[in-house]
Scaffold this active site. Structure first.
Site: not given
Length: 144
Positions: A43, A51, A77
């Site tokens: 994760t 990002e 996730h």
């Protein structure tokens, strides 16, 4: 401020192949407690991948001396991805107000959707931002 008009609706896609260096045990190089975890896409690295995808989406629109910084992450996730499988991130700029940007995010591996949510970024002038960081670092050293 922005070199080229930036409008909601902008999309970008990037794909990576999951290697051992992107798995949960690899996070143990920075934090203990992860070494014995399952070797699947971490994760922590998923967030970094999102990002990076948003940064690349914005790169052509920023002037020299401008960057964006991540300020909020709200991602699920929901499925594990094994080593060797590709993961694709699709991001869409939902809003751009002042210096705040909000992206909608969907990530999928070769089988299913593994993540959905939002990522917020903030437009900064790099010199001013780094000057603020340097002042903060100096305050910390002075307090020690």
């Amino acid at each position: 401020m922005i070199s080229t008009p930036l409008l909601p609706g902008l999309t970008h896609r990037q794909t990576i192949v999951i290697g051992e260096h992107l798995t949960v045990p690899a996070v143990s190089s920075a934090f203990t407690g992860f070494a014995d975890m399952p070797p699947v896409f971490a994760t922590a690295f998923l967030v970094g991948f999102v990002e990076w995808t948003c940064i690349e989406a914005l790169r052509p629109y920023l002037s020299a001396g401008q960057r964006t910084v991540g300020v909020h992450v709200d991602l699920s996730h929901s499925a594990a991805t094994p080593v060797g499988m590709a993961v694709t991130a699709d991001v869409k700029l939902l809003s751009f107000s002042g210096r705040a940007l909000r992206f909608g995010v969907t990530c999928r591996d070769e089988v299913e959707v593994i993540s959905q949510g939002y990522h917020d970024r903030f437009l900064v002038e790099t010199d001013r931002f780094m000057a603020r960081v340097a002042r903060k670092a100096a305050e910390t050293k002075g307090a020690a």
